[in-house]
Design an enzyme around this catalytic site. Sequence first.
Site, PDB file in Angstrom:
ATOM      1  N   SER A  52      -1.372 -20.063  -0.478  1.00 36.83           N
ATOM      2  CA  SER A  52      -1.541 -18.832   0.286  1.00 36.83           C
ATOM      3  C   SER A  52      -0.228 -18.362   0.934  1.00 36.83           C
ATOM      4  CB  SER A  52      -2.614 -19.107   1.347  1.00 36.83           C
ATOM      5  OG  SER A  52      -2.860 -18.015   2.151  1.00 36.83           O
ATOM      6  N   GLY A  71      14.843 -22.865   0.867  1.00 36.88           N
ATOM      7  CA  GLY A  71      13.840 -23.448  -0.029  1.00 36.88           C
ATOM      8  C   GLY A  71      12.454 -23.166   0.518  1.00 36.88           C
ATOM      9  N   ASP A  91      -4.011 -22.955  17.236  1.00 36.56           N
ATOM     10  CA  ASP A  91      -4.305 -22.564  15.868  1.00 36.56           C
ATOM     11  C   ASP A  91      -5.448 -23.390  15.269  1.00 36.56           C
ATOM     12  OD1 ASP A  91      -2.944 -20.896  13.507  1.00 36.56           O
ATOM     13  OD2 ASP A  91      -3.713 -22.786  12.730  1.00 36.56           O
ATOM     14  N   SER A 123       0.301 -28.302   1.831  1.00 38.57           N
ATOM     15  CA  SER A 123      -0.825 -28.458   2.760  1.00 38.57           C
ATOM     16  C   SER A 123      -0.414 -29.360   3.930  1.00 38.57           C
ATOM     17  CB  SER A 123      -2.033 -29.039   2.036  1.00 38.57           C
ATOM     18  OG  SER A 123      -1.796 -30.385   1.701  1.00 38.57           O
ATOM     19  N   LYS A 169       0.121 -14.897  11.851  1.00 38.98           N
ATOM     20  CA  LYS A 169      -1.245 -14.895  12.376  1.00 38.98           C
ATOM     21  C   LYS A 169      -2.170 -14.149  11.424  1.00 38.98           C
ATOM     22  CE  LYS A 169      -0.117 -17.582  15.243  1.00 38.98           C
ATOM     23  NZ  LYS A 169      -0.713 -18.909  15.104  1.00 38.98           N
ATOM     24  N   GLU A 212      -9.217 -21.599  14.595  1.00 37.97           N
ATOM     25  CA  GLU A 212      -9.879 -21.442  13.292  1.00 37.97           C
ATOM     26  C   GLU A 212     -11.205 -22.208  13.248  1.00 37.97           C
ATOM     27  OE1 GLU A 212      -6.481 -22.660  11.138  1.00 37.97           O
ATOM     28  OE2 GLU A 212      -6.996 -24.783  11.093  1.00 37.97           O
TER      29      GLU A 212
HETATM   30  N1  LIG Z   1      -3.299 -20.214   4.564  1.00 43.59           N
HETATM   31  C1  LIG Z   1      -2.853 -19.457   5.531  1.00 43.59           C
HETATM   32  O1  LIG Z   1      -3.117 -18.281   5.533  1.00 43.59           O
HETATM   33  C2  LIG Z   1      -1.976 -20.008   6.615  1.00 43.59           C
HETATM   34  C3  LIG Z   1      -1.747 -19.235   7.762  1.00 43.59           C
HETATM   35  C4  LIG Z   1      -0.831 -19.692   8.723  1.00 43.59           C
HETATM   36  C5  LIG Z   1      -0.213 -20.920   8.533  1.00 43.59           C
HETATM   37  N2  LIG Z   1      -0.494 -21.658   7.421  1.00 43.59           N
HETATM   38  C6  LIG Z   1       0.227 -22.924   7.215  1.00 43.59           C
HETATM   39  O2  LIG Z   1       1.056 -22.787   6.076  1.00 43.59           O
HETATM   40  C7  LIG Z   1       1.182 -24.060   5.420  1.00 43.59           C
HETATM   41  C8  LIG Z   1       0.752 -23.916   3.961  1.00 43.59           C
HETATM   42  O3  LIG Z   1      -0.619 -23.563   3.941  1.00 43.59           O
HETATM   43  P1  LIG Z   1      -1.290 -22.899   2.654  1.00 43.59           P
HETATM   44  O4  LIG Z   1      -2.644 -22.448   3.056  1.00 43.59           O
HETATM   45  O5  LIG Z   1      -0.361 -21.923   2.078  1.00 43.59           O
HETATM   46  O6  LIG Z   1      -1.356 -24.129   1.642  1.00 43.59           O
HETATM   47  P2  LIG Z   1      -2.583 -25.111   1.328  1.00 43.59           P
HETATM   48  O7  LIG Z   1      -3.581 -24.372   0.506  1.00 43.59           O
HETATM   49  O8  LIG Z   1      -3.034 -25.772   2.558  1.00 43.59           O
HETATM   50  O9  LIG Z   1      -1.839 -26.196   0.415  1.00 43.59           O
HETATM   51  C9  LIG Z   1      -1.636 -25.988  -0.957  1.00 43.59           C
HETATM   52  C10 LIG Z   1      -0.202 -26.312  -1.349  1.00 43.59           C
HETATM   53  O10 LIG Z   1       0.088 -27.672  -0.999  1.00 43.59           O
HETATM   54  C11 LIG Z   1       0.658 -28.320  -2.138  1.00 43.59           C
HETATM   55  N3  LIG Z   1       0.341 -29.741  -2.103  1.00 43.59           N
HETATM   56  C12 LIG Z   1      -0.866 -30.319  -1.864  1.00 43.59           C
HETATM   57  N4  LIG Z   1      -0.747 -31.667  -1.919  1.00 43.59           N
HETATM   58  C13 LIG Z   1       0.555 -31.924  -2.209  1.00 43.59           C
HETATM   59  C14 LIG Z   1       1.302 -33.119  -2.386  1.00 43.59           C
HETATM   60  N5  LIG Z   1       0.738 -34.314  -2.273  1.00 43.59           N
HETATM   61  N6  LIG Z   1       2.622 -32.997  -2.662  1.00 43.59           N
HETATM   62  C15 LIG Z   1       3.210 -31.797  -2.765  1.00 43.59           C
HETATM   63  N7  LIG Z   1       2.560 -30.631  -2.617  1.00 43.59           N
HETATM   64  C16 LIG Z   1       1.242 -30.704  -2.330  1.00 43.59           C
HETATM   65  C17 LIG Z   1      -0.012 -27.635  -3.310  1.00 43.59           C
HETATM   66  O11 LIG Z   1       0.775 -27.904  -4.426  1.00 43.59           O
HETATM   67  P3  LIG Z   1       0.338 -27.489  -5.897  1.00 43.59           P
HETATM   68  O12 LIG Z   1       0.678 -26.020  -5.927  1.00 43.59           O
HETATM   69  O13 LIG Z   1       1.217 -28.314  -6.741  1.00 43.59           O
HETATM   70  O14 LIG Z   1      -1.116 -27.783  -6.013  1.00 43.59           O
HETATM   71  C18 LIG Z   1      -0.011 -26.181  -2.845  1.00 43.59           C
HETATM   72  O15 LIG Z   1       1.227 -25.557  -3.125  1.00 43.59           O
HETATM   73  C19 LIG Z   1       0.345 -25.037   6.216  1.00 43.59           C
HETATM   74  O16 LIG Z   1       1.178 -25.647   7.163  1.00 43.59           O
HETATM   75  C20 LIG Z   1      -0.652 -24.118   6.915  1.00 43.59           C
HETATM   76  O17 LIG Z   1      -1.191 -24.660   8.090  1.00 43.59           O
HETATM   77  C21 LIG Z   1      -1.352 -21.230   6.467  1.00 43.59           C
HETATM   78 MG   LIG Z   2      -3.865 -19.756  11.991  1.00 42.86          MG
END
Ligand SMILES: NC(=O)c1ccc[n+]([C@@H]2O[C@H](COP(=O)([O-])OP(=O)(O)OC[C@H]3O[C@@H](n4cnc5c(N)ncnc54)[C@H](OP(=O)(O)O)[C@@H]3O)[C@@H](O)[C@H]2O)c1
Ligand SMILES: [Mg+2]
Length: 495
Positions: free
Chosen positions: A52, A46, A230, A116, A167, A234
């Site tokens: 992102s 899942g 991390d 998030s 990364k 950032e």
């Molecule tokens: N962004 C990056 O490049 C990156 C890099 C490395 C690691 N990470 C890690 O990967 C993970 C995801 O990060 P991200 O940047 O892809 O996402 P994000 O932008 O931080 O979060 C957005 C996602 O969270 C969901 N969400 C927000 N509030 C919610 C709630 N109350 N209940 C259920 N879903 C909720 C949103 O759902 P909706 O779609 O329904 O709005 C959306 O799918 C995090 O742990 C982050 O630290 C991210």
């Molecule tokens: Mg990072």
Amino acid sequence: MSLDFSTKIFKTEKIFLANTEEYIVRGGRHLFPLLSKAFEGVRQIGVIGWSSQGRAQAQNLRDSLAGTGIQVKVGLRENSASISSAENFGFTRDNGTLGEMYEVISESDISILLISDAAQAENKERIFEAMRPGSTLGLSHGFLLGHLKNLGECFPNNINAIAVCPKGMGPSVRRLYEQGKEINGAGINSSFAIYQDITGKATDYALGWAIAIGSPAIFHTTLESEYKSDIFGERGILLGAIHGIVESLYRWFMSHGSSREEAYIYSVESITGPITKMISQQGILAVYESFDKTDKETFKKAYLAAYDPALEILQEIYDEVASGNEIRSAIAASHRHKSYPLGKIDGTPMWQTGIHVRANRKSDNIPIHPVTAGIYIATMMAQINLLKEKGHSYSEIANESIIEAVDSLNPYMHHRGIAFMVDNCSITARLGARKWAPRFDYILSQQTFNALDSHFIYDEPLFQQFLTNEIHQVLAICSQLRPPIDISLHQIDIG
Ligand SMILES: NC(=O)c1ccc[n+]([C@@H]2O[C@H](COP(=O)([O-])OP(=O)(O)OC[C@H]3O[C@@H](n4cnc5c(N)ncnc54)[C@H](OP(=O)(O)O)[C@@H]3O)[C@@H](O)[C@H]2O)c1
Ligand SMILES: [Mg+2]
């Protein structure tokens, strides 16, 4: 921290980074036939969240696992705004690959939690309750562990808890994976961590996951070390510091007679263009060595004027992260943002000037300004030295302080400015960049530029320490582990 680990399925490789030994696994499409074995016993993965990382990892996993019988199913909250986007990418309710998130978690053998970080923290009880005993929780960040530690709590003791942390940002994870169809080895490197292994399968699951999303090199870390480096990285050179540096530099160049366009070129363009490219291809020292005698002196003065002020803020950030404060602050901010959403960060005349500069850009003609290079590299070196002092491994240090900047993030800023880089990152990162960039801007304006415009006594040993730092050797080894291609931004699909 032990950096060794064992896997019967994938080949580990010992590398020497300066005088330390680390073990890595190299990825690549030729390993996809091993994925069924790595995921033995897994019928469904899942992917929870569609932002992102969720969008990128769900697609990469689905492509890599095609033909294995392992289903990849996306889980979203009730009435999620992302449902139609996921359906457009073929994850639909009709074909059984899209569902309500808690249902998907309860059905899955591995649940990769990509909502998030603040939402993970807020909904942890329901998430843990939904997980079947013996199933595996996958994270791409250690934030949730930091939150549990703040509360004095643990993960449920009847599940595996693992992490694969790319990364680079999600769109790069997808784009490089697609390029990897033609060029084996293209992809974004990941670190991985095993926090809890109750079935004895956790390491192979994590390595299989990292390989399936296309990581060319996979480094071992701990979940705690991951979230500290991390969240710190950032807020430091990757996003917060570079933003503060260019804002303050832009004003400084203007106050020294540059036009808006020149000030933008000497600050932003200089870093995101030639400095980034040179560090990526030839290492940090190459930037200094590319200068003539006069510019070397100017670089040195800027480096020495910036190092201590930058280090002071970086130390504060590290303390805030390590104490759990930064995690509390990100969760509190996410509550406020229900009433006050995150604001824009590229509306000022500086970033408007950037639009014109980029439109008229001649890539080969962007100069490396020695003041800009000195300040940027001093901040990068202060971050590297601080992470080393705090006991992080060199692979983590190189990724969180250099490689992610020059190979993943800065090219986004080069392509379309500060917001395009920062706001394609996670909410945790976007919050941190907004919180700390002004602190770097302020301290550089108060201390570094004052020093630069006057005479001060050089700390010669500090500069010698830069010239002889072990990181130069480490980076030379790490750059051999980099993907063999550049990120071609014009093709990136940011949906
Ligand atoms: N962004 C990056 O490049 C990156 C890099 C490395 C690691 N990470 C890690 O990967 C993970 C995801 O990060 P991200 O940047 O892809 O996402 P994000 O932008 O931080 O979060 C957005 C996602 O969270 C969901 N969400 C927000 N509030 C919610 C709630 N109350 N209940 C259920 N879903 C909720 C949103 O759902 P909706 O779609 O329904 O709005 C959306 O799918 C995090 O742990 C982050 O630290 C991210
Ligand atoms: Mg990072």
